[in-house]
Scaffold this motif. Structure first.
Motif: not given
Length: 567
Positions: A362-389
């Motif tokens: 398993n792994f989980q990603l805590s995503l957020r806009p990069s400081p270098e990303a344009p302020a008007s961009g579509a970047a957003r926060r999200a928590e994504v968990l995925t199960f693998n084997s």
């Protein structure tokens, strides 16, 4: 008139269908992808004493076998005098639930014609519960998220809005979590309706008769299987990576006339990080391992689990006591069956499989806009968990299963479903050739994965992997499976466990472990070696080195592959 045994058998089958519909209702209504796509859940029906009568086919043994003990805790904590029609109870207590704060268990009393006849229960893994997030970095359970003691989610049909406000204020994905809580409650309600319909159809006033039939027959059948085994004792141990230092799981099995004793004395102590396992979860997987090997066709319930007696000294990593950090308790818990099988193989040779990947990848990603990303961009926060084997271990008569979770039984999440939950990109997901251990029966293959994020995002990567330094061992002459590897695409090494930063534009490169082989590789049917080569499961080098396939045969396979001929 007392129902006949035939009628009781029909009712028993109906109960199993009741709880399976209960589980499928949870799959259809849950917000978390871990439930919808991976089936990381459990559902069960219990008698008025809190004894599990039937479990859903969909779900994990860690959840359902731990939940088998949990309902009694609910009855004790709530108190029978405070159990009313319309109530729904909730907890995520690791020691009285299913092992960590990221599992929510709901229990609903079932009343029929105004009389308490039993309970419906279900559990689901939720993506976020606050705190540090789903990972191994905490030093105590207090850091791992919001704790919900056994309490009423709803009292006589009225949901506790104060509880919902507290939950919303302490988690990163409030809508998702509240949605999952309502899905759990609805799941039990579906089970209650179907149970009540069954009781009307068979004109039952209580579940006492069918409960007695189920429990008596299940216990007797399990004890008969145990009685047929040799009266022996055997010990074994296995080593896994741990967080910073290796962990030893020591097991001693004792076969008695009417039970099997599993003793974990000699196992490593509690770890400083969150890979510790509450006893209820270790016990769940120890019982599951024995039941798979000895009584796989006997339905799983209170009575069929009872003859498996599990003990572990307090303070060991399989009996971690409060306030030990336990978020990734599945890592140790999923290795318990392999540890048990190491000892059981000395008592019943030729029955159990070789070691497999064990814990989920398993792994989980805590995503957020990069400081270098344009302020008007579509970047957003999200928590994504995925199960693998990774791959499962080879069996005495069959190859190991590729990229298949054993012992957890959860499904691998589809790429599309994972990418739908957040700005994650899975660049690669494919079987890993040569990762299954060589043997008369080959170990199951692991996977390759490459993970990144949409441009404009950076993320924290919560790694939950093992088998980096201690790959799955083969059995009876079989060779070990390939180990886990993890690194960034720029060559930066990464740890197998813990939160690690990944900047915008970078990928995480993963290779998941393979299962161990079973039996001497030289004994493998050459036709199966040629088939594996043609399918790309093994390379020409492995076919020659490990299996002795001739250069002429290798050329013939490669030529057939070029022509598109099937093997």
């Amino acid at each position: 008139m007392k129902p006949s045994n035939v009628s009781f058998q029909v009712m028993w089958n109906r109960l199993i269908s009741v709880v399976e519909e209960q589980a499928q209702a949870l799959v259809r209504t849950a917000f978390s992808t871990s439930v919808r796509e991976a089936g990381d859940l459990s559902a069960g029906v219990y008698d008025a004493q809190g004894r599990m009568l039937a479990q859903a086919v969909t779900g994990t043994p860690g959840h359902v076998n731990a939940m088998a003990d949990a309902v009694a805790h609910f009855i004790r904590r709530i108190g029978r005098q405070d159990i009313f029609e319309g109530d729904i109870y909730i907890t995520n207590d690791p020691w009285e639930g299913t092992g960590h704060l990221h599992d929510i268990t709901m229990v609903t009393p079932s009343f029929h014609d105004g009389v308490l006849v039993g309970f419906l229960a279900c559990t689901a893994h939720i993506v976020d519960i606050g705190g540090r997030g789903f990972g191994a970095d905490a030093h105590s359970v207090y850091e791992e998220g919001l704790y919900i003691p056994i309490m009423k989610f709803a009292a006589r049909g009225e949901v506790d809005e104060t509880l919902l406000h507290i939950v919303r204020g302490n988690v990163r994905e409030p809508d998702q979590l509240i949605g999952d809580m309502y899905a759990l409650a609805t799941c039990n309600e579906i089970g209650h309706r179907r149970l009540s319909d069954m009781m009307d159809e068979f004109r039952l006033e209580s579940l006492e008769g069918i409960a007695g039939f189920i429990l008596e027959n299940s216990h007797r059948a399990t004890v008969e299987r145990i009685a047929a085994l040799p009266r022996k004792e055997a010990s074994d141990s296995m080593t896994v990576d741990g967080f910073d230092t290796p962990i030893t799981l020591a097991v001693r099995l004792s076969v008695k006339s009417d039970r099997i004793l599993v003793d974990f004395e000699g196992t490593s102590g509690i770890d400083k990080k969150g890979i510790n396992c509450p006893f209820v979860y270790a016990k769940a997987y120890a019982c599951y391992a024995l039941k798979c090997a000895i009584a796989p066709d006997i339905p799983n319930n209170h009575a069929s689990l009872e003859p498996f007696e599990v003990v572990a000294p307090e303070g060991t990593i399989v009996n971690a006591v409060h306030p030990a950090p336990v978020a990734l308790r599945h890592i140790i818990g999923h290795f318990v069956p392999d540890a048990v099988y190491g000892a059981l193989d000395k008592i019943l040779p030729g029955v159990v499989p070789a070691e497999g990947a064990g814990c989920l990848c398993n792994f989980q990603l805590s995503l957020r806009p990069s400081p270098e990303a344009p302020a008007s961009g579509a970047a957003r926060r999200a928590e994504v968990l995925t199960f693998n084997s990774g791959g499962s271990g080879a069996r005495p008569e069959h190859d190991g299963l590729n990229a298949t979770a054993f012992p957890s039984g959860v499904m691998t999440m589809p790429v599309e479903a994972t990418e739908h939950t957040g700005p994650v990109i899975i660049w690669r997901k494919e079987l890993r050739p040569d990762s299954g251990g060589a043997g008369r029966q080959r170990g199951g293959l692991g996977q390759y994965m490459e993970i990144g994020a949409a441009r404009g995002h950076e993320f924290d990567f919560q790694a939950m992997f093992d088998r980096i330094r201690h790959p799955a061992r083969g059995r009876s002459g079989g060779q070990p499976g390939a180990p886990t590897t993890i690194a960034r695409d720029d060559g930066t090494p990464m740890r197998g466990k813990g939160k690690q930063f990944v900047p915008d534009g970078r990928k995480v490169m993963l290779a998941f472990p393979g299962g161990g082989g079973y039996g001497e590789p030289a004994e493998r049917d050459s036709a199966l070696v040629r088939r594996d080569l043609a399918r790309g499961y093994i390379s020409a080098e492995t076919a020659a080195r490990d299996y002795g396939l001739s250069a002429e045969d290798i050329r013939a396979v490669e030529e057939a592959a070029r022509k598109g001929e099937a093997f």
